[in-house]
Design a protein around this motif. Structure first.
Motif, PDB file in Angstrom:
ATOM      1  N   ARG A  67     -23.542  13.652  18.805  1.00  0.00           N
ATOM      2  CA  ARG A  67     -22.475  14.593  19.185  1.00  0.00           C
ATOM      3  C   ARG A  67     -22.979  16.023  19.166  1.00  0.00           C
ATOM      4  O   ARG A  67     -22.503  16.873  19.901  1.00  0.00           O
ATOM      5  CB  ARG A  67     -21.304  14.459  18.220  1.00  0.00           C
ATOM      6  N   VAL A 127     -25.860  17.015  20.020  1.00  0.00           N
ATOM      7  CA  VAL A 127     -26.597  17.222  21.262  1.00  0.00           C
ATOM      8  C   VAL A 127     -25.615  17.380  22.417  1.00  0.00           C
ATOM      9  O   VAL A 127     -25.757  18.254  23.266  1.00  0.00           O
ATOM     10  CB  VAL A 127     -27.531  16.024  21.539  1.00  0.00           C
ATOM     11  N   LYS A 128     -24.600  16.557  22.411  1.00  0.00           N
ATOM     12  CA  LYS A 128     -23.670  16.523  23.535  1.00  0.00           C
ATOM     13  C   LYS A 128     -22.713  17.716  23.537  1.00  0.00           C
ATOM     14  O   LYS A 128     -22.538  18.363  24.557  1.00  0.00           O
ATOM     15  CB  LYS A 128     -22.869  15.224  23.450  1.00  0.00           C
ATOM     16  N   HIS A 129     -22.099  17.994  22.419  1.00  0.00           N
ATOM     17  CA  HIS A 129     -21.029  18.992  22.438  1.00  0.00           C
ATOM     18  C   HIS A 129     -21.286  20.279  21.668  1.00  0.00           C
ATOM     19  O   HIS A 129     -20.788  21.319  22.037  1.00  0.00           O
ATOM     20  CB  HIS A 129     -19.721  18.382  21.942  1.00  0.00           C
ATOM     21  N   TYR A 130     -21.957  20.210  20.531  1.00  0.00           N
ATOM     22  CA  TYR A 130     -22.209  21.481  19.850  1.00  0.00           C
ATOM     23  C   TYR A 130     -23.646  21.600  19.394  1.00  0.00           C
ATOM     24  O   TYR A 130     -23.955  21.511  18.220  1.00  0.00           O
ATOM     25  CB  TYR A 130     -21.230  21.779  18.718  1.00  0.00           C
ATOM     26  N   PRO A 131     -24.517  21.853  20.385  1.00  0.00           N
ATOM     27  CA  PRO A 131     -25.938  21.973  20.070  1.00  0.00           C
ATOM     28  C   PRO A 131     -26.251  23.136  19.136  1.00  0.00           C
ATOM     29  O   PRO A 131     -27.359  23.225  18.625  1.00  0.00           O
ATOM     30  CB  PRO A 131     -26.598  22.144  21.439  1.00  0.00           C
TER      31      PRO A 131
END
Lengths: 303, 462
Positions: free
Chosen positions: B215, B217-221
């Motif tokens: 997550r 990586v996908k939404h809050y790097p």
């Protein structure tokens, strides 16, 4: 100069003025425009549910929903798109799910625009989906990390625009300001306009509350003018018309006043505050205040 | 009736199957098909014969129905002490019945079992601490979920989640390329503020191998950036792996035992390939449980340990603060009422209760830290553990389940809740959204970054 414009929009009134500028610029500079909208913010851990930014409803995103949102955007901007078509402007509509600032930056990395155009604040609404779980505004976060200049249009007054002929470059003599200067010079050269270099001497809080005497102020103004001459004027050989000034006061107020006096069509400033996450910095740096108050679009440069 | 097209006993094996299931918005058709999904009683009973070992058998038999576990369950409390929420009842009426009936149960019964296994238990294991016999209903529910998964009675999102692990070796559709690219992007975004910042990829023999939650990586790097910045400031010799980087396991929540094994083995392979001194996982609770606590058994490791010493992020952080690798600016410490959410998965189930409090002692000004009551290993589940957060079908039950945590936080008077666990963080965010009690919530990383001193030689010029 501007061949690819990424117009990040909330597809609401808050972005209407920015839309006017974005489409006008695309037309004026024959640029492609990517209309980018973050339609929802993810919720619920790994679930497929996202919160729609407009309806604030929890929806499950599928292809159909995405197609519907794209259609809505097309309808919302139908006038502009029709005009764009008649001028043969390439445009694309893209939507994404995620936290707005992050997705705008992701798209910027992907699309490599020369300019990102962003609308004004969607408001301080407590319920605002844009504020979910992130401190600080989308603007602050995009401004800090944008890979290219970021143009923001906050007030309606800032969008009535007939091209760029007067550019105001506000400097605080920082390294980031040097980058903003370079950009201003190139822009002025490219668009053949007048460049006004401006520095505001901050007399609000820099001397721990001690009042400066007028002599001190004037001596500092002279010093700042010397710095402008030394640092910038040598680079202006190819610019036909330029001027430079230093005024004392509250920097953002002075910049806005100066821009008004110069009938500026654009203000260029550096964005180089390190911290964006601090809530106490809500009122933000000078540039954020300038963006909120300026009567013309503001371009923020961070590197 | 045979199995459905979407709802069946077959796990997701390909990207295409995954996309088909995902396109069934909200699992509408999936749950419709579930209504006529047959129970394969033969298979069920055979599986029980092979996997139901003496511990579980004994637990089921020796339960004295004393009810001591009732008050220990946050769902029992949140649901007005409904007797059907007593942990002993919940497990006896499901797993206990299946065993009693030798697997001869029908579709309707399995629907009830599915709801009980995922909407009435988060596998927080609190009841096990209060049972005079030491019976752990949470452990049994994890087992029961495996039986449900095998029979195809599993919530839609978790069938997808387990499928993600099978297809991507990650809980979301994040590929290895996405992971590496996103980490690099985050470093680029921050290298001006932190000169010399880097993300060493596939470096052999580093002191630290860092693993994450997809997550991030996908939404809050930003979370990846923060991890890199803190390792950088602490002067650590660290690396990430280009494959086997996902520490979490929705397969564990789903009861997909085979996928649990596949997932954790991908991480162990990375450890064996890169031979780091230690593995450190992100601020996630179940990821730690999956990869560090239970994983070694899934992978059949005889010593019960991962290939290299593996610790939770909070253990590294406490160590870095203790040893002065990271120094906190005392003026920037937290000066408002703040509390700490103990993650069941590494506090109750892995004994890290004092470590997180040690961190608090460094980052909160004296007098501002407040304990929830109860706390440490006695703390309640956030309300969203074990997969509860992500299941649309059981949303109302989950929202009700948040009440125990909500009241605990209100009682403490805290304005900020530090939740070093993705699931807890989500649940607390959701409870604020649902009940609006006026709190803030945060992981540790952004808080540390806001107060850490940057060593002179790592400061940007100017």
């Amino acid at each position: 100069m501007f061949k690819k414009i990424l117009f990040a929009t909330s597809a609401t009134e808050a972005s209407d003025h920015a839309a006017r500028v974005a489409f006008n610029m695309a037309q004026a500079y024959d640029a492609s425009i990517c209309i980018f909208h973050v339609l929802g913010v993810p919720t619920r851990g790994f679930s497929q549910i996202v919160m729609d930014v407009k309806t604030k409803e929890k929806v499950e995103i599928d292809d159909e929903y995405i197609a519907w949102v794209k259609e809505e955007i097309k309808v919302y901007y139908s006038k502009q798109l029709e005009k764009a078509k008649s001028y043969n402007i390439n445009y694309d509509i893209k939507v994404a799910v995620g936290f707005p600032h992050r997705e705008i930056l992701r798209e910027a990395r992907n699309y490599s625009p020369d300019l990102i155009v962003l609308g004004g604040s969607t408001g301080d609404d407590e319920d605002s989906v844009y504020k979910k779980s992130m401190v600080g505004s989308t603007l602050q976060r995009v401004a800090k990390a944008a890979p290219c200049p970021l143009l923001v249009v906050n007030r309606p007054a800032a969008s009535f625009w007939g091209g760029i002929s007067q550019i105001v470059f506000g400097t605080d003599f920082s390294k980031a300001s040097d980058a903003a200067f370079k950009f201003s010079v190139n822009l002025a050269k490219d668009l053949d306009c007048e460049l006004h270099i401006f520095h505001a001497l901050d007399i609000s809080n820099m001397h721990m509350g001690r009042l400066l005497t007028q002599d001190e102020i004037e001596s500092q103004i002279r010093e700042s003018l010397r710095r402008i001459r030394g640092r910038y004027i040598g680079e202006l050989k190819e610019i036909k018309d330029y001027s430079f000034d230093v005024w004392e006061g509250l920097p953002y107020v002075e910049i806005v006043k100066y821009a008004r006096e110069k009938h500026a069509d654009l203000i260029v400033m550096a964005h180089h505050t390190q911290k964006t996450s601090n809530e106490d910095a809500r009122l933000g740096s000078n540039i954020e205040q300038v963006i909120v108050r300026a009567g013309c679009p503001v371009i923020s440069i961070n590197k | 009736m045979p199995e459905g097209k979407l709802c069946n006993r077959k796990p997701i094996e390909t990207e295409e199957e995954l996309k088909t299931l995902l396109s069934d918005t909200g699992g509408k058709k999936y749950y419709e098909e579930m209504k006529s999904l047959d129970v394969d009683s033969g298979l069920l009973w055979k599986t029980i014969g092979n996997t139901l070992k003496s511990r579980t058998k004994t637990w089921l038999e020796i339960c004295a129905h004393c009810g001591m576990c009732a008050d220990s369950c946050f769902l029992y409390l949140a649901n007005d002490c409904d007797p059907k929420q007593v942990p002993a009842y919940k497990i006896q009426s499901t797993l206990g019945e299946i065993v009693k009936r030798k697997g001869q149960v029908d579709n309707e019964f399995m629907h009830m079992v599915m709801e009980t296994a995922w909407a009435k238990c988060t596998c927080c294991n609190r009841c096990g601490m209060y049972c005079p016999h030491g019976i752990d209903m949470g452990v049994m529910f994890s087992y029961l979920r495996g039986l449900c998964y095998q029979q195809g009675f599993v919530p839609w999102e978790l069938k997808i989640g387990a499928g993600m692990h099978r297809v991507y070796r990650a809980q979301m559709d994040v590929t290895d390329e996405d992971f590496v690219e996103t980490f690099k992007w985050m470093v680029e975004e921050n290298e001006e503020d932190y000169p010399g910042l880097e993300v060493p990829i596939d470096k052999e023999g580093a002191d630290i191998l860092y693993t994450v939650n997809a997550r991030e990586v996908k939404h809050y790097p930003e979370d990846l950036a923060e991890a890199a910045i803190l390792f950088h400031l602490a002067g650590e010799n660290w690396t990430v792996t280009s494959t086997g980087w996902e520490q979490t396991s929705l397969a564990m929540f789903a009861g997909d035992w085979a996928a649990c094994k596949m997932q954790v083995e991908s991480v162990y392979e990375a450890m064996e390939r890169l031979k780091p001194k230690r593995m450190i996982g992100t601020e996630c609770g179940h990821a730690h449980r999956a990869t560090v606590v239970e994983g070694p058994y899934w992978a059949g490791r005889s010593n019960g340990k991962p290939p290299v010493e593996s610790i939770h992020y909070v253990e590294w952080l406490a160590e870095a603060l203790r040893e002065g690798k990271l120094k906190i600016d005392p003026a920037k410490r937290i000066k408002k009422k703040v509390t700490l959410q103990d993650s069941c998965n590494y506090v109750r189930n892995h004994g890290l209760k004092d470590i997180t409090r040690e961190i608090m002692s460094y980052i909160v000004d004296p007098g501002y830290f407040i304990e929830l009551s109860p706390n440490r290993e006695h703390n309640y589940c956030c309300g969203g553990g074990g997969g509860f957060n992500g299941i649309g079908l059981f949303r109302p039950q989950r929202n009700k389940g948040l009440i125990t945590k909500r009241d605990q936080i209100i009682e403490s008077g805290a304005e900020l809740v530090i939740a070093p666990c993705h699931n807890c963080w989500d649940a607390i965010r959701d409870l604020e959204e649902e009940y609006k009690i006026g709190i803030k919530w945060s992981f540790l990383k952004p808080i540390i970054i806001s107060m850490v001193e940057i060593p002179e030689h790592l400061k940007p010029e100017e």
